[in-house]
Motif scaffolding. Structure first.
Motif, mmCIF file in Angstrom:
data_model
loop_
_atom_site.group_PDB
_atom_site.id
_atom_site.type_symbol
_atom_site.label_atom_id
_atom_site.label_comp_id
_atom_site.label_asym_id
_atom_site.label_seq_id
_atom_site.Cartn_x
_atom_site.Cartn_y
_atom_site.Cartn_z
ATOM 1 N N TYR A 1 0.804 -1.173 -0.099
ATOM 2 C CA TYR A 1 -0.079 0.103 0.065
ATOM 3 C C TYR A 1 0.890 1.272 -0.005
ATOM 4 O O TYR A 1 1.886 1.382 0.584
ATOM 5 C CB TYR A 1 -0.852 -0.063 1.130
ATOM 6 N N PRO A 2 0.569 2.116 -0.927
ATOM 7 C CA PRO A 2 1.483 3.296 -1.002
ATOM 8 C C PRO A 2 1.234 4.226 0.273
ATOM 9 O O PRO A 2 0.451 4.358 1.065
ATOM 10 C CB PRO A 2 0.590 4.117 -1.869
ATOM 11 N N LEU A 3 2.810 4.536 0.908
ATOM 12 C CA LEU A 3 2.776 5.568 2.075
ATOM 13 C C LEU A 3 3.946 6.440 1.868
ATOM 14 O O LEU A 3 5.045 6.009 1.633
ATOM 15 C CB LEU A 3 3.004 4.583 3.238
ATOM 16 N N GLY A 4 3.481 7.748 1.817
ATOM 17 C CA GLY A 4 4.655 8.639 1.691
ATOM 18 C C GLY A 4 5.195 8.788 0.367
ATOM 19 O O GLY A 4 4.532 8.554 -0.726
ATOM 20 N N ASP A 5 6.662 8.324 0.269
ATOM 21 C CA ASP A 5 7.292 8.347 -0.903
ATOM 22 C C ASP A 5 7.756 6.881 -1.210
ATOM 23 O O ASP A 5 8.516 6.547 -1.745
ATOM 24 C CB ASP A 5 8.633 9.098 -0.566
ATOM 25 N N GLY A 6 6.829 6.052 -0.617
ATOM 26 C CA GLY A 6 7.170 4.778 -0.914
ATOM 27 C C GLY A 6 5.848 3.773 -0.918
ATOM 28 O O GLY A 6 4.838 4.056 -0.981
ATOM 29 N N LEU B 1 9.229 0.819 2.569
ATOM 30 C CA LEU B 1 10.301 0.917 1.628
ATOM 31 C C LEU B 1 10.226 2.257 0.934
ATOM 32 O O LEU B 1 9.125 2.616 0.397
ATOM 33 C CB LEU B 1 10.143 -0.290 0.782
ATOM 34 N N HIS B 2 11.336 3.164 0.749
ATOM 35 C CA HIS B 2 11.163 4.523 -0.007
ATOM 36 C C HIS B 2 11.652 4.230 -1.364
ATOM 37 O O HIS B 2 12.315 3.457 -1.745
ATOM 38 C CB HIS B 2 11.972 5.386 0.817
ATOM 39 N N GLY C 1 11.690 14.108 0.112
ATOM 40 C CA GLY C 1 10.925 15.295 -0.170
ATOM 41 C C GLY C 1 9.819 15.154 -1.378
ATOM 42 O O GLY C 1 9.342 16.139 -1.785
ATOM 43 N N GLN C 2 9.508 13.967 -1.552
ATOM 44 C CA GLN C 2 8.419 13.872 -2.622
ATOM 45 C C GLN C 2 7.429 12.524 -2.393
ATOM 46 O O GLN C 2 7.861 11.944 -1.406
ATOM 47 C CB GLN C 2 9.073 13.431 -3.913
ATOM 48 N N GLU C 3 6.054 12.997 -2.610
ATOM 49 C CA GLU C 3 5.162 12.076 -2.123
ATOM 50 C C GLU C 3 4.862 11.067 -3.500
ATOM 51 O O GLU C 3 4.928 11.514 -4.502
ATOM 52 C CB GLU C 3 3.922 12.772 -1.907
ATOM 53 N N LEU C 4 4.348 10.162 -3.415
ATOM 54 C CA LEU C 4 4.104 9.106 -4.499
ATOM 55 C C LEU C 4 2.818 9.556 -5.063
ATOM 56 O O LEU C 4 1.719 9.669 -4.175
ATOM 57 C CB LEU C 4 4.020 7.702 -3.958
ATOM 58 N N ASP C 5 2.646 9.773 -6.084
ATOM 59 C CA ASP C 5 1.250 10.021 -6.866
ATOM 60 C C ASP C 5 1.059 8.814 -7.365
ATOM 61 O O ASP C 5 1.495 8.415 -8.306
ATOM 62 C CB ASP C 5 1.587 11.014 -8.071
#
Length: 189
Positions: free
Chosen positions: A95-100, A168-169, A176-180
């Motif tokens: 499941y997506p979380l933050g940058d990973g 996992l990032h 500094g980036q979020e996963l779109d």
């Protein structure tokens, strides 16, 4: 002398089928929740693990595809064995979380988790796209739950070994980036 309107008969049939289907979905959901609670019993957990290993052999064709996402975000984790050096593919939910992505270990000791933590990197195929991931970190349940939909969270509460969550990032990102997830790319800050 039955003088029934065909449109009403059709609507009744659709309603009956819809109710039966909804009832079946609820019954399966409740069964799986109950099974998750039984996972606290060692022999149930052991049998489930054996069944899962057998079932995982049949999942690679859909793991990581758009169809696989419909089944608890079924993804394909590609990792290297810490002892053998062999490349493995493990179907699991991501499941997506933050940058990973966050992954839940279904049992206290799972090879994929130990391999990823030892290597410090892996590749995940999710929703038809590949992601190079690194910097694995074990995070607390409360933080991991942010990634999971409300209907999935109860499954994670009942499992025997689901106390380990690995975040996992995305490789190259440094917080500094979020996963779109709609485009499978990073969105700028």
């Amino acid at each position: 002398m039955k003088d029934r309107n065909p449109a009403i008969c059709f609507l009744r049939l659709r309603l009956t089928i819809s109710i039966a289907l909804a009832g079946a979905v609820v019954a399966v959901y409740l069964f799986l929740l109950g099974w998750g609670m039984l996972m606290r019993i060692r022999w149930v957990s052991d049998r489930t693990r054996q069944l899962t290993k057998w079932g995982n052999r049949h999942l690679p064709p859909i793991a990581g595809t758009r169809v696989g996402v419909l089944y608890f975000n079924l993804s394909a984790l590609h990792h290297v064995g810490r002892h053998s050096g062999r490349t493995y593919m493990t179907p699991l939910s991501a499941y997506p979380l933050g940058d990973g992505f966050v992954l839940a270990a279904a049992y206290p000791h799972v090879d994929w988790c130990e391999n990823v933590l030892a290597a410090g990197k892996c590749t995940l195929t999710w929703n038809g796209k590949k992601y190079a991931l690194d910097r694995p970190e074990v995070i607390p349940r409360a933080e991991a739950m942010k990634a999971y939909p409300l209907l999935v969270r109860p499954f994670l509460a009942g499992g025997a070994g689901q106390n380990k969550f690995v975040w996992l990032h995305r490789a190259g990102s440094h917080g500094g980036q979020e996963l779109d997830v709609s485009a499978g790319k990073h969105a700028p800050d």
